[in-house]
Write a protein that holds these residues in place. Structure first.
Motif, short mmCIF file in Angstrom:
data_model
loop_
_atom_site.label_atom_id
_atom_site.label_comp_id
_atom_site.label_asym_id
_atom_site.label_seq_id
_atom_site.Cartn_x
_atom_site.Cartn_y
_atom_site.Cartn_z
N ASP A 307 -121.05 -86.94 -79.68
CA ASP A 307 -119.94 -87.73 -79.15
C ASP A 307 -120.57 -88.88 -78.35
O ASP A 307 -121.37 -88.64 -77.44
CB ASP A 307 -119.09 -86.80 -78.26
N PRO A 308 -120.26 -90.13 -78.70
CA PRO A 308 -120.92 -91.27 -78.04
C PRO A 308 -120.83 -91.22 -76.51
O PRO A 308 -121.81 -91.52 -75.82
CB PRO A 308 -120.17 -92.49 -78.58
N ASP A 309 -119.66 -90.83 -75.97
CA ASP A 309 -119.53 -90.79 -74.51
C ASP A 309 -120.50 -89.80 -73.90
O ASP A 309 -121.11 -90.06 -72.86
CB ASP A 309 -118.10 -90.38 -74.11
N ALA A 312 -124.10 -91.04 -74.09
CA ALA A 312 -124.35 -92.05 -73.06
C ALA A 312 -124.56 -91.38 -71.70
O ALA A 312 -125.39 -91.81 -70.90
CB ALA A 312 -123.20 -93.03 -73.01
N SER A 313 -123.79 -90.32 -71.46
CA SER A 313 -123.91 -89.66 -70.15
C SER A 313 -125.23 -88.89 -70.02
O SER A 313 -125.72 -88.66 -68.93
CB SER A 313 -122.74 -88.71 -69.91
N PRO A 349 -117.93 -87.60 -65.71
CA PRO A 349 -117.00 -88.72 -65.61
C PRO A 349 -117.66 -90.10 -65.60
O PRO A 349 -117.03 -91.07 -65.93
CB PRO A 349 -116.30 -88.47 -64.27
N ARG A 350 -118.97 -90.17 -65.20
CA ARG A 350 -119.56 -91.50 -65.07
C ARG A 350 -119.78 -92.15 -66.43
O ARG A 350 -120.08 -91.51 -67.40
CB ARG A 350 -120.87 -91.41 -64.30
N LYS A 351 -119.67 -93.44 -66.44
CA LYS A 351 -119.86 -94.19 -67.68
C LYS A 351 -121.20 -94.89 -67.66
O LYS A 351 -121.66 -95.34 -66.63
CB LYS A 351 -118.75 -95.26 -67.83
N TYR A 352 -121.81 -94.96 -68.80
CA TYR A 352 -123.10 -95.66 -68.87
C TYR A 352 -123.18 -96.39 -70.21
O TYR A 352 -122.86 -95.85 -71.24
CB TYR A 352 -124.25 -94.65 -68.78
N LEU A 353 -123.60 -97.62 -70.17
CA LEU A 353 -123.82 -98.35 -71.40
C LEU A 353 -125.31 -98.66 -71.55
O LEU A 353 -125.83 -99.48 -70.82
CB LEU A 353 -123.03 -99.66 -71.40
#
Ligand SMILES: [Zn+2]
Length: 354
Positions: A307-309, A312-313, A349-353
């Motif tokens: 899952d991409p999210d 990323a996390s 919950p944190r987002k990272y790109l």
């Protein structure tokens, strides 16, 4: 400007715009993996500010200011007394500090503060590089804060680090952060060839296994790297799809074996590039954007199972653990906990790109 430096086209664009507008901040933070050209960019900025015969495209690269800024005088014998001072380039307005041993010193930061308060001796601006800024400890970071708060308009301080999480928030918040990306194999190969650093055949091989870093492409120890990457690919595979906790704990054990003690950080770096690649593919990137391009078919398979999210996390979770390692927690326990947390289905919950 920056034509001679490989990769990071977006960074080049951003820096060009800031310089053309005459709005280069007094404090910059260059963040990104080892060996991808952060220091070269910093020196190029110093040239842009001090070049005697600038062209429309930026610093000429040939005048006496440009050529002297290219020469950073690092003592060859690693003389620690000399390392405790600013290492000036051949230009009197541009210098760099490095950690003489494990930490950057209060005296080094005070010297920067003093020097930053002088007007430029020769050029238009004074530029100070702080290499491996993660080696600031609390006292030296606090000494640096003073000058970061209000640097004179003709002085610029550039902090360089591959570990931004290890810097105090008070330092980070006073700097404009510029994030550098790993280079693609094509960019590395081109750089090696253009600068006569490798012949065609070995340039291609080195570029492919370099995982985004020119420094690594030039290091002779490709064999060790390939071994590290194979081990970290096993971790990524165990995380994808139905996480394989037993495999993850075995990998954690291996990662902490005494023989790999010195490689711990390097292995985490490699794991991050693999995660980044799988994440990129999962959001539709093409093969030539990968850092580990030679692993395309395996990474593509993995990208279909993540899952991409969450992927990323994972990078954030790794960075968080690195931060905890500074306070000397048990590395083996921390790695176990990290891998188990990464395998858990709850997305943080944190987002990272990347
Ligand atoms: Zn010049």
């Amino acid at each position: 400007m920056f034509e001679r430096i490989a990769g990071n086209e977006r960074v080049k664009e951003v820096l060009r715009r800031i310089i053309d507008a005459g709005r280069l901040p007094g404090a910059l933070l260059f963040v990104g993996e080892e060996g991808i050209g952060k220091k070269l960019f910093a020196l190029e900025l110093a040239k842009a500010l001090n070049c005697r015969t600038p062209t429309a495209a930026g610093p000429c690269g040939n005048c006496s200011a440009c050529t002297r800024i290219s020469k950073v005088n690092v003592p060859e014998d690693g003389d620690t007394e000399e390392l405790k001072q600013i290492l000036w380039t051949d230009h009197p307005d541009v210098g760099m500090v490095v950690a003489p041993k494990r930490v950057l010193l209060v005296t080094q930061m005070r010297q920067i503060e003093r020097e930053a308060n002088f007007r430029p001796f020769e050029g238009k601006a004074r530029v100070f590089l702080i290499d491996e800024a993660e080696k600031l400890n609390d006292p030296s970071a606090n000494a640096l804060l003073k000058v970061l708060e209000e640097p004179p308009p003709t002085s610029h301080i550039i902090l360089i680090t591959s570990r931004p999480a290890m810097l105090l928030e008070t330092i980070r918040s006073r700097c404009q952060m510029i994030r550098f990306s790993p280079l693609t194999p094509a960019e590395i190969e081109q750089h090696l060839m253009q600068n006569n650093l490798a012949d065609r055949a070995s340039a291609a091989l080195r570029a492919r296994v370099a995982a985004g870093s020119i420094g690594r492409a030039l290091s002779s120890d490709l064999e060790t790297f390939v071994e590290q990457r194979t081990a970290m690919l096993a971790v990524l595979k165990a995380l994808a799809g139905n996480p394989n906790e037993a495999q993850l704990l075995r990998s954690s054990e291996q990662l902490n074996e005494a023989q790999y003690k010195e490689e711990f950080e390097a292995r985490l770096d490699v794991l991050e590039t693999l995660i980044r690649d799988a994440w990129m593919l999962s959001v539709g990137a093409s093969r030539d954007q990968l850092v580990n391009e030679d692993l395309f078919s395996e990474l593509e398979k993995i990208s279909g199972q993540i899952d991409p999210d969450r992927a990323a996390s994972w990078i954030l979770q790794i960075e968080d653990m690195r931060e905890q390692l500074i306070v000397n927690i048990n590395r083996r326990i921390a790695t176990d906990a990290l891998f188990v947390a990464m395998a858990s289905p709850v997305a943080p919950p944190r987002k990272y790109l990347p």
